[in-house]
Design a protein around this motif. Structure first.
Motif, short mmCIF file in Angstrom:
data_model
loop_
_atom_site.label_atom_id
_atom_site.label_comp_id
_atom_site.label_asym_id
_atom_site.label_seq_id
_atom_site.Cartn_x
_atom_site.Cartn_y
_atom_site.Cartn_z
N ASP A 155 44.97 31.72 44.25
CA ASP A 155 43.79 32.01 43.96
C ASP A 155 43.78 32.97 45.13
N THR A 159 39.38 34.44 43.46
CA THR A 159 38.59 35.76 42.18
C THR A 159 37.89 34.48 41.31
N GLU A 160 39.12 33.37 40.99
CA GLU A 160 38.12 32.72 40.80
C GLU A 160 36.61 31.84 40.92
N ASN A 161 36.51 31.80 42.62
CA ASN A 161 35.29 31.68 42.88
C ASN A 161 34.05 32.53 43.24
N THR A 163 33.64 34.24 39.61
CA THR A 163 32.82 34.71 38.93
C THR A 163 32.01 33.36 39.15
N TYR A 184 34.92 37.24 32.82
CA TYR A 184 36.08 35.79 33.36
C TYR A 184 35.29 34.49 34.24
N LYS A 186 35.33 31.18 35.27
CA LYS A 186 36.06 29.79 35.62
C LYS A 186 37.71 30.24 35.01
N LYS A 187 37.93 31.39 35.14
CA LYS A 187 39.78 31.66 34.61
C LYS A 187 39.65 31.44 32.59
#
Length: 658
Positions: A155, A159-161, A163, A184, A186-187
């Motif tokens: 990552d 991006t994931e952090n 969301t 999105y 957490k994926k």
């Protein structure tokens, strides 16, 4: 605990365990290759006695027992090994060495069987076994030096952090705009809704060209509000992109209205309906004339917006206000149209000032001009009046005159007895001229719409900075109680600042309750990022020294949608914040999602759209006749008034002669 004594004790235990494994492996080789040692004269009585004692324990009862025990002691020693950590070490290198070492360690026994000369077989066996043992030791040591908890490498854009949970409920009421979306978390891709449940608090749609403002947002504002029975005004910058949607949607949902409204279209290139923005019935006092004059001149001279209050800005506005109000008062407003105003401004000063002096209400406005004229201050007078005359002369077009001098409808679109849906089209190639006239239309329309006791209405402005509205901020601030929804389409905040000035642009942006933004950059992205607030995000840091590695994790507040993320949004991907109502709270107001459009269904719908029907059949002769008639009307006013004044001794003093 990482104290010096514990470190030293652990090191001794590791060394002792590893020595036990090596000693056991040496004993294994001595026992199973005893004949070779005999040939090499490396046996002795002391060694044999030790070997005999060990044999009684059963360690050498099977060929692989002692070998496995030696390997077991080696693995135990590796558990406590602490080499210098290195993030560059690859896991596969350690496993290659470990696998190769184990393979050599266990297949070495075949050499004792396949080589006839036992001393040669024994030498090769011990060599290969030792190499295998050392490779296992080396691979295991590398494993101990690997960073077990590496920082995330997948990552890289965080991006994931970044969301966060978003509103997944559909919150609908009789005024709301609801846009289905995906986001999105957490994926995981989840469904959500962008619920603009209170559009009366204002909606601003931002996005650079191609971001999808019209396709993903504005068209749904139009269709959903018409489906809910709103009266509507649409400023269509690229006629007839939005007007066609309005017309066909209205034809589909006209049955939902209690009183079916009529559709009207203002277009100066392909003339449809006619409307007089200076309709005398809607101009109640001289302040309306002053406001109209300010709007039209600011629209024609955008640089004046930032210079409001200057002498040579306010003077032309006062002059134009006087001309408008004179025509409003003359013969009960029979000739109160913008074309008549333009033509009246162009006449000679003697006749013009004589006419204006006959109206006591505008005496205060025109006295400075008359005094300057009578005192031969022509340079000052031209500076005051010529800028207005020159600017207004740019509107002298037969097509514009034709549209502006008729009155097919009034601008009170939310009149309960006669609701309307009005579309006004601009032309990007004639933006400065058409934009000024349309600004006047909108200014007069807002005055009529923003009143109590009217129907719910929706005002939609595509490319809002291309027209000028002096009191747009007060409309957004006060229209909520009058059920007036406002939707402003803007490409970038800097565009709004350029055309409206920093102060007014800041007020418009900050007073708008609902924001939907596609890709924007620079200061706009930074301001939006600050507006959307912060969320808790996980942070990791790694520290490596000669003997240990420490990884620290923390949680801290960071921007929910960073400016860099807003600058890189894809088409159809939007960020924003919605406003709620006291009776319908929305906890998750901020969103970052992809608005879902059924592209195939929209394509089929657009293909089935009917063209907007023509309103009237016109030829150039009719337009030119109207143009000539307006000029004749002005000459008639001058002739009639001058004759009246000259024939009345009590009024003869009003005639200006120089």
């Amino acid at each position: 605990m990482q104290t010096g004594e514990n470190e030293q004790a652990l090191r001794k235990i590791v060394d002792m365990t590893r020595l036990m494994g090596i000693t056991l492996l040496l004993g294994h080789c001595y026992y199973y290759c005893y004949e070779a040692f005999k040939i090499w004269n490396l046996t002795g009585l002391f060694g044999d006695k030790i070997l005999e004692g060990v044999y009684r324990t059963g360690v050498f009862g099977n060929f692989y027992i002692s070998k496995l025990l030696a390997l077991g002691f080696l693995f135990i020693s590796l558990l406590g090994a602490k080499g210098r950590r290195d993030e560059k070490l690859a896991l596969k290198t350690a496993f290659y060495k470990l696998g190769t070492g184990l393979l050599l360690y266990f297949i070495s026994g075949f050499f004792l069987r396949i080589i006839p000369a036992f001393e040669h077989a024994a030498a090769l066996y011990m060599t290969v076994t030792s190499i295998g043992f050392l490779l296992v030791l080396s691979g295991g040591t590398l494993l101990s030096r690997l960073i077990k908890n590496r920082l995330s490498q997948t990552d890289i854009f965080n991006t994931e952090n970044e969301t966060f949970p978003q509103e997944e409920r559909l919150l609908e009421n009789e005024y709301s705009i609801n846009l289905p979306a995906k986001y999105y978390l957490k994926k995981k891709l989840r469904s959500s809704w962008i619920n603009i449940i209170n559009p009366f608090r204002g909606l601003m749609v931002l996005g650079t060209p191609g971001a999808g403002k019209s396709y993903f947002v504005i068209r749904h504002v139009i269709t959903q509000h018409i489906a809910k029975g709103f009266s509507m005004f649409v400023y269509d910058f690229k006629y007839d992109d939005l007007s066609k949607i309005v017309y066909n949607t209205f034809e589909k949902y006209k049955h939902v209205y209690k009183v079916v409204p009529k559709c009207y279209f203002i277009n100066f290139d392909n003339i449809m309906h006619r409307c007089n923005p200076l309709d005398p019935q809607s101009m109640e006092d001289i302040t309306d004339a002053s406001e109209s004059a300010r709007t039209i001149l600011m629209g024609l001279n955008r640089e004046w917006i930032k210079r409001q209050g200057d002498f040579f800005v306010e003077s032309p506005i006062n002059f134009l206000s006087a001309v408008i109000w004179y025509l409003r008062r003359y013969n009960n407003g029979e000739f109160c149209t913008l074309p008549h105003v333009i033509e009246l401004m162009q006449i000679d000063y003697d006749s013009l000032f004589t006419l204006l002096r006959t109206d006591k209400e505008i005496e205060v406005l025109i006295n400075p001009f008359i005094n300057a004229y009578l005192n031969d201050a022509m340079d000052q007078l031209e500076g005051q009046i010529a800028s207005a005359k020159i600017a207004m002369a740019r509107l002298s077009s037969p097509q514009l005159y034709y549209v502006l001098s008729g009155n097919d409808f009034t601008l009170d679109i939310n009149n309960p007895e006669e609701p309307k849906i009005v579309c006004m089209g601009n032309n990007p190639q004639k933006i400065q001229i058409y934009g000024a006239v349309l600004s006047l239309y909108v200014n007069r329309l807002i005055k009529l719409v923003n009143k109590k006791g009217k129907l719910k209405s929706s005002l939609i402005f595509d490319e809002f900075p291309t027209i000028y509205l002096n009191n747009m901020d007060s409309l957004i601030a006060t229209a909520r109680s009058n059920k007036v929804s406002t939707c402003l389409g803007v490409q970038d905040f800097s565009q709004l600042r350029k055309d409206y000035g920093r102060e007014q642009a800041d007020v418009i942006l900050n007073i708008t309750g609902n924001i939907i933004s596609g890709q924007v950059t620079g200061d706009t992205a930074k301001q939006l990022s600050e507006r959307f607030g912060k969320i808790m995000q996980d942070r990791e840091s790694i520290s490596i020294n000669s003997s240990d590695t420490s990884i620290s994790r923390s949680r801290q507040l960071e921007s929910a949608v960073p400016a860099s993320k807003i600058s890189s949004l894809s088409s159809g991907e939007f960020v924003g914040m919605v406003a709620d109502n006291p009776d319908s709270k929305i906890e998750l107001k901020t969103f970052h999602s992809q608005i879902i459009n059924d592209h195939e269904a929209l394509r089929r719908e657009e293909e089935s759209y009917a063209e907007i029907p023509a309103v009237r059949k016109l030829d150039n002769a009719m337009i030119q006749q109207n143009f000539t008639q307006i000029k004749r009307d002005v000459q008639e006013i001058i002739y009639t008034e001058m004759e009246r004044l000259l024939n009345d001794p009590a009024l003869e003093h009003l005639v200006v002669k120089k």
